[in-house]
Each structure stands twice: as structure tokens, then as C-alpha cells.
Design an enzyme around this catalytic site. Sequence first.
Site, PDB file in Angstrom:
ATOM      1  N   GLY A   1       0.836  -1.202   0.000  1.00  0.00           N
ATOM      2  CA  GLY A   1       0.000   0.000   0.000  1.00  0.00           C
ATOM      3  C   GLY A   1       0.869   1.248   0.000  1.00  0.00           C
ATOM      4  CD  GLU A   2       3.944   2.748   3.218  1.00  0.00           C
ATOM      5  OE1 GLU A   2       4.906   3.225   2.576  1.00  0.00           O
ATOM      6  OE2 GLU A   2       4.091   2.149   4.299  1.00  0.00           O
ATOM      7  N   GLY A   3       0.805   3.627  -1.775  1.00  0.00           N
ATOM      8  CA  GLY A   3       1.086   4.166  -3.112  1.00  0.00           C
ATOM      9  C   GLY A   3       2.424   3.711  -3.650  1.00  0.00           C
TER      10      GLY A   3
END
Length: 349
Positions: free
Chosen positions: A315-317
Site C-alpha cells: 500500500g502507501e502508493g
Amino acid sequence: MHSFQIVTPDRGIATALQEKIDRKTKPLGALGQLEAVARRIGLIQQTLSPRLERPHMLVFAGDHGAARAGVSAYPQEVTWQMVENFLAGGAAINVFCRQSGVGLSVVDAGVAHDFGGPREGLIDAKIAPGTGSYLDGSAMSAAQCAQAVEQGAGIVLGLAAAGCNVLGLGEMGIGNTASASLITHCLTGVPLADCVGRGTGLDDAGLARKQALLQQALARYRGAGGDDDASKVLAEFGGFEIAGMVGAMLAAAEAKMVLLIDGFIVGSAALVASRLVPEVLEYCIFCHRSPEPGHAVQLAAMAAEPLLDLGLRLGEGTGAVLAYPLVNAAVAFLNEMASFESAGVSGKA
């Protein structure tokens, strides 16, 4: 919720774009997916010579009421602790953004924590300190959901006004793979069990518990007459960070920005956005394939082919930023690579 004016890019330039790609010094189609990316960006920008300006990553953070019931392997406090890690520059997303020269802002869409006044790199868009638990009722009211969408949109319109034309989206929120699973099931009709995975690393017992809790939430929603309208599903099961990303995507497409879509949770926001305004998908580049089972369901529903398949599930980009150099390369070959004519190279006989 304001209605977003998103237009399908004019295809008038498509033939000229394809000819420019095909006349480069290479066999037809030899750059594979990079050619599709170049074509898409040329169409978005309506030019044969596209430019990526001031790339920026927005990481939306929010807490989930259902997280306290044990749908995640991690405690809820990790959401705000990771936001502090982002602000200190120590997370994976910070490292990859620095490496690729991508700007980064963290959006507090609804973290159950007080970050203590204005902070460098933090955008305060807090709707409430976390959503309600969808095990008991709607995660958000319709008004809260609309407000989160509007906040996300407003942040992106500000970036567009500052000259950013390529936007990556990421998220942080303990429990948000559970939300993404419920949204994915409701909007695709694929059985819930095929949309639920281990998230941050649940063991077999944890996965069974997660599936049982989500089945319970779904039964409550259906029993109350809940349908598969995208706005209702988002308010029922989403998080403030997911709703914020929906608004961000719609505003980015309205502003004709290139959108870099990360994995499963960002994918759930893209699924909602695409059900609200299907044209948004014309502005999306899907960056990586997550091992979460629900991500394959989303990609099929949006007819999307991601650039990377690295087994990423952070996640987090992070997947979006790791794919950015490839997106850059697609624009660079279109602009800088010689044609058969200019290089004096013989074309195919």
C-alpha cells in the site's frame, strides 16, 4: 456532491499518435505496454509530444471502526504511527518518492489521532476520528461521505492549479483491505470469499475470522435493504481515506491529469469512481498487480492491465511510484526516439 465534468479524450489524434509510435526505430509493437501508456498519455494531453509536470503522490490516511473488531493483523494505532513515519520521511513511500523525484503529501482524512496543529507535509482534511463500524451500521453518513469526496477533490484541484499533471494515489488505514473487499464484492457481484485476502498478513484463523465478520456486515446491510449503488456502498463500508481518493480521482480526471493507480485499496476507490463516472478510467494507468485476491476481481471489472507484478502488498502508493519511471520512459521514447526516416534506418520490407 458536485457533479464532475469528465470528458472522454478526443480520439481525433489517435491515428497520428499510433503512426508516430509505429515509425520509431523498432519492430511494430516491440515496446509492448509502454506503447499503450504513451498512447494513453498522448490522448489525455491531446498532443503528440506529452509532458509530465510536477508529479505528486497523495497518501490518504483514515481509521476504520471495524478495525477494533479484529479484521486486521495490526492494532489501529499503527495508522497514526505510520503517518508520523511518513512525516519523518522514513517509510517506503518516502524512499521511492525521493528516488523518482515525486512530491509527497499525506492527507489526514480521518485518523483517530490529534497530530497537533499544522505539520509540514500533512494536509488536514479530517472528517472525524475514524469511521463507525460497519458491523453495527453505516461506516459514514451520506453527508460525511460526500464531504470526504469533496475534500479529496479540492486538494487535487489545488495541485492542478500549481502545475501538477500527473498524480499518484496511496493510502494508510488499518482495516482498509476489509473495506476494499466489501466494496469490491458489492460492485462486481463476485462472491465475497473471492474478494477477501490476508491484508497485512493474517494467519488462517485470522482470515477465517475476517471473512466471518465481513459476511456478518454484508448480511446486516442486505437485511436493511442495502443495494449496490456505488455512493451507498462507499458510505456503508468505505473509509474516509477511500472516499477522499474517489474525489481525488474524479477531480484529477476533470483536470485532465494522468492518474497513477496503486493496488487493492486504491483500486476499490477507482472501482467506485468508475461506477460514478465511467470516463474516469480513460485517465488511469494501473501500476501494479497485488496478490490480494480481490485485486484480480477489480482489474477484470475495469478491464485494466497493470505495469508491474512484483508481489507488492504494502500500500502507501508504493506500486504507483515504482511504476512512475516506466511511465516516464513511455513519454521519453515518444518524444526522443528516432523515427526510421530521421535515423535513415530501413523500415520493414
